[in-house]
Design a protein around this motif. Structure first.
Motif, PDB file in Angstrom:
ATOM      1  N   LYS A  53       0.829  -1.542  -0.444  1.00 16.47           N
ATOM      2  CA  LYS A  53       0.246  -0.134  -0.377  1.00 16.47           C
ATOM      3  C   LYS A  53       0.490   1.018  -0.149  1.00 16.47           C
ATOM      4  O   LYS A  53       0.417   2.681  -0.605  1.00 16.47           O
ATOM      5  CB  LYS A  53      -0.589   0.032   0.609  1.00 16.47           C
ATOM      6  N   ASN A  54       1.851   1.033   0.620  1.00 18.45           N
ATOM      7  CA  ASN A  54       2.979   2.555   1.111  1.00 18.45           C
ATOM      8  C   ASN A  54       4.061   2.172   0.526  1.00 18.45           C
ATOM      9  O   ASN A  54       4.986   3.406   0.100  1.00 18.45           O
ATOM     10  CB  ASN A  54       3.228   2.608   2.381  1.00 18.45           C
ATOM     11  N   GLY A  55       3.759   1.825  -1.200  1.00 16.04           N
ATOM     12  CA  GLY A  55       5.022   1.094  -1.760  1.00 16.04           C
ATOM     13  C   GLY A  55       6.503   0.802  -1.545  1.00 16.04           C
ATOM     14  O   GLY A  55       7.484   0.526  -2.034  1.00 16.04           O
ATOM     15  N   ALA A  56       6.234   0.912  -0.283  1.00 11.42           N
ATOM     16  CA  ALA A  56       7.555  -0.259   0.563  1.00 11.42           C
ATOM     17  C   ALA A  56       8.307  -0.997   0.669  1.00 11.42           C
ATOM     18  O   ALA A  56       8.805  -1.202   0.841  1.00 11.42           O
ATOM     19  CB  ALA A  56       7.613   0.707   2.178  1.00 11.42           C
ATOM     20  N   GLY A  57       7.846  -2.146   0.170  1.00  8.73           N
ATOM     21  CA  GLY A  57       7.479  -3.661  -0.390  1.00  8.73           C
ATOM     22  C   GLY A  57       6.863  -4.063  -1.052  1.00  8.73           C
ATOM     23  O   GLY A  57       5.962  -3.454  -1.422  1.00  8.73           O
ATOM     24  N   THR A  58       7.951  -4.222  -1.888  1.00 13.71           N
ATOM     25  CA  THR A  58       7.694  -5.046  -3.025  1.00 13.71           C
ATOM     26  C   THR A  58       8.180  -6.675  -3.427  1.00 13.71           C
ATOM     27  O   THR A  58       8.582  -6.742  -2.329  1.00 13.71           O
ATOM     28  CB  THR A  58       8.585  -4.262  -4.236  1.00 13.71           C
ATOM     29  N   PHE A  68      12.448  -6.459 -14.097  1.00 12.48           N
ATOM     30  CA  PHE A  68      11.548  -5.752 -13.729  1.00 12.48           C
ATOM     31  C   PHE A  68      11.460  -4.849 -12.598  1.00 12.48           C
ATOM     32  O   PHE A  68      11.992  -5.549 -11.437  1.00 12.48           O
ATOM     33  CB  PHE A  68      10.166  -6.597 -13.878  1.00 12.48           C
ATOM     34  N   THR A  69      10.451  -3.586 -12.744  1.00 14.28           N
ATOM     35  CA  THR A  69      10.449  -2.653 -11.572  1.00 14.28           C
ATOM     36  C   THR A  69       9.271  -2.012 -11.157  1.00 14.28           C
ATOM     37  O   THR A  69       8.824  -1.752 -12.382  1.00 14.28           O
ATOM     38  CB  THR A  69      11.736  -1.260 -11.525  1.00 14.28           C
ATOM     39  N   VAL A  70       8.493  -2.240 -10.117  1.00 13.38           N
ATOM     40  CA  VAL A  70       7.478  -2.209  -9.643  1.00 13.38           C
ATOM     41  C   VAL A  70       6.931  -1.244  -9.402  1.00 13.38           C
ATOM     42  O   VAL A  70       7.827  -0.950  -8.214  1.00 13.38           O
ATOM     43  CB  VAL A  70       6.412  -3.048  -8.372  1.00 13.38           C
ATOM     44  N   SER A  71       6.005  -0.003  -9.239  1.00 14.89           N
ATOM     45  CA  SER A  71       6.486   1.110  -8.064  1.00 14.89           C
ATOM     46  C   SER A  71       4.882   2.242  -8.534  1.00 14.89           C
ATOM     47  O   SER A  71       3.886   0.977  -8.944  1.00 14.89           O
ATOM     48  CB  SER A  71       7.652   2.138  -9.231  1.00 14.89           C
ATOM     49  N   ARG A  72       4.527   3.197  -7.555  1.00 15.57           N
ATOM     50  CA  ARG A  72       3.432   3.330  -7.160  1.00 15.57           C
ATOM     51  C   ARG A  72       3.405   4.959  -7.279  1.00 15.57           C
ATOM     52  O   ARG A  72       4.530   5.101  -7.039  1.00 15.57           O
ATOM     53  CB  ARG A  72       2.995   3.093  -6.964  1.00 15.57           C
ATOM     54  N   ASP A  73       2.016   5.571  -8.127  1.00 19.11           N
ATOM     55  CA  ASP A  73       2.405   7.494  -7.105  1.00 19.11           C
ATOM     56  C   ASP A  73       1.268   7.515  -7.219  1.00 19.11           C
ATOM     57  O   ASP A  73       0.050   7.569  -8.156  1.00 19.11           O
ATOM     58  CB  ASP A  73       2.342   7.438  -9.054  1.00 19.11           C
ATOM     59  N   SER A  74       1.248   7.445  -5.686  1.00 21.94           N
ATOM     60  CA  SER A  74      -0.665   7.900  -5.082  1.00 21.94           C
ATOM     61  C   SER A  74      -1.490   9.080  -6.295  1.00 21.94           C
ATOM     62  O   SER A  74      -2.334   8.930  -5.774  1.00 21.94           O
ATOM     63  CB  SER A  74      -0.451   8.068  -4.037  1.00 21.94           C
ATOM     64  N   ALA A  76      -1.158  10.339  -8.340  1.00 29.98           N
ATOM     65  CA  ALA A  76      -1.277  10.159  -9.692  1.00 29.98           C
ATOM     66  C   ALA A  76      -2.666   9.418 -10.049  1.00 29.98           C
ATOM     67  O   ALA A  76      -3.112   8.391 -11.250  1.00 29.98           O
ATOM     68  CB  ALA A  76      -0.388  10.064 -10.729  1.00 29.98           C
ATOM     69  N   ASN A  77      -3.112   8.316  -8.427  1.00 25.91           N
ATOM     70  CA  ASN A  77      -3.161   6.981  -8.788  1.00 25.91           C
ATOM     71  C   ASN A  77      -3.211   6.038  -9.963  1.00 25.91           C
ATOM     72  O   ASN A  77      -3.917   5.440 -10.552  1.00 25.91           O
ATOM     73  CB  ASN A  77      -4.632   7.222  -8.739  1.00 25.91           C
ATOM     74  N   MET A  78      -1.921   5.285  -9.481  1.00 27.29           N
ATOM     75  CA  MET A  78      -0.969   4.867 -10.916  1.00 27.29           C
ATOM     76  C   MET A  78      -0.345   3.441  -9.900  1.00 27.29           C
ATOM     77  O   MET A  78       0.741   3.660  -9.349  1.00 27.29           O
ATOM     78  CB  MET A  78      -0.403   5.769 -11.996  1.00 27.29           C
ATOM     79  N   VAL A  79      -0.354   2.140 -10.634  1.00 26.36           N
ATOM     80  CA  VAL A  79       1.206   1.754 -10.293  1.00 26.36           C
ATOM     81  C   VAL A  79       1.416   1.216 -11.603  1.00 26.36           C
ATOM     82  O   VAL A  79       0.799   1.206 -12.925  1.00 26.36           O
ATOM     83  CB  VAL A  79      -0.042   0.839  -9.569  1.00 26.36           C
ATOM     84  N   TYR A  80       2.365   1.027 -11.882  1.00 21.05           N
ATOM     85  CA  TYR A  80       3.515   1.017 -13.163  1.00 21.05           C
ATOM     86  C   TYR A  80       3.682  -0.149 -12.532  1.00 21.05           C
ATOM     87  O   TYR A  80       5.094  -0.596 -11.552  1.00 21.05           O
ATOM     88  CB  TYR A  80       5.021   2.274 -13.388  1.00 21.05           C
ATOM     89  N   LEU A  81       4.314  -0.917 -14.471  1.00 18.68           N
ATOM     90  CA  LEU A  81       5.874  -2.013 -13.640  1.00 18.68           C
ATOM     91  C   LEU A  81       6.654  -2.022 -14.926  1.00 18.68           C
ATOM     92  O   LEU A  81       6.053  -2.020 -16.664  1.00 18.68           O
ATOM     93  CB  LEU A  81       5.036  -3.666 -14.275  1.00 18.68           C
ATOM     94  N   GLN A  82       7.463  -1.744 -14.899  1.00 19.58           N
ATOM     95  CA  GLN A  82       8.368  -1.375 -15.355  1.00 19.58           C
ATOM     96  C   GLN A  82       9.360  -2.399 -16.155  1.00 19.58           C
ATOM     97  O   GLN A  82       9.955  -3.158 -15.163  1.00 19.58           O
ATOM     98  CB  GLN A  82       9.303  -0.188 -14.613  1.00 19.58           C
TER      99      GLN A  82
END
Length: 128
Positions: A53-58, A68-74, A76-82
């Motif tokens: 939820k807070n992006g600290a755990g992946t 691959f890298t997962v991230s989120r932008d609260s 923008a209400n988005m989650v990304y998978l690079q």
């Protein structure tokens, strides 16, 4: 009801990169851990990555580690998978999903049965 929408899929050459996005309308995505899964033709859906939820755990499946890298932008209400250094074996429909079970903000569990809400998927094709 939470509805997830993936975007960003496409055709890419081996060694190339893509960034997938996951968003939801009317619901804050940071209220949920978000997972990424994929399903290749003729194969079962498999796990890829998740973010808390807070992006600290992946967490990353072995197939995704280091590429691959997962991230989120609260905001923008988005989650990304690079996805970098893509291989033909990465060809699949990629899904994002929301976990309404896990309460801990810094934890995500990459088990499909924990995820209640699923997007329709976006196709990723890696081919020369």
């Amino acid at each position: 009801q939470l509805q997830l929408v993936e975007s960003g899929g496409g055709l890419v050459r081996p060694g190339g990169s893509l960034t997938l996005s996951c968003t939801a309308s009317g619901f804050p995505l940071d209220a949920y851990p978000i997972g990424w899964f994929r399903q290749a033709p003729g194969k079962e859906r498999e796990r890829v990555s998740c973010i808390s939820k807070n992006g600290a755990g992946t967490f990353y499946a072995d197939s995704a580690k280091g590429r691959f890298t997962v991230s989120r932008d609260s905001a923008a209400n988005m989650v990304y998978l690079q996805m970098d250094d893509l291989e033909p074996e990465d060809t699949a429909v990629y899904f994002c999903a929301a976990d309404s079970i896990t309460e801990t903000k810094a934890l995500c569990v990459l088990a499909q049965t924990w995820y209640d809400y699923w997007g329709q998927g976006t196709q990723v094709t890696v081919s020369s």
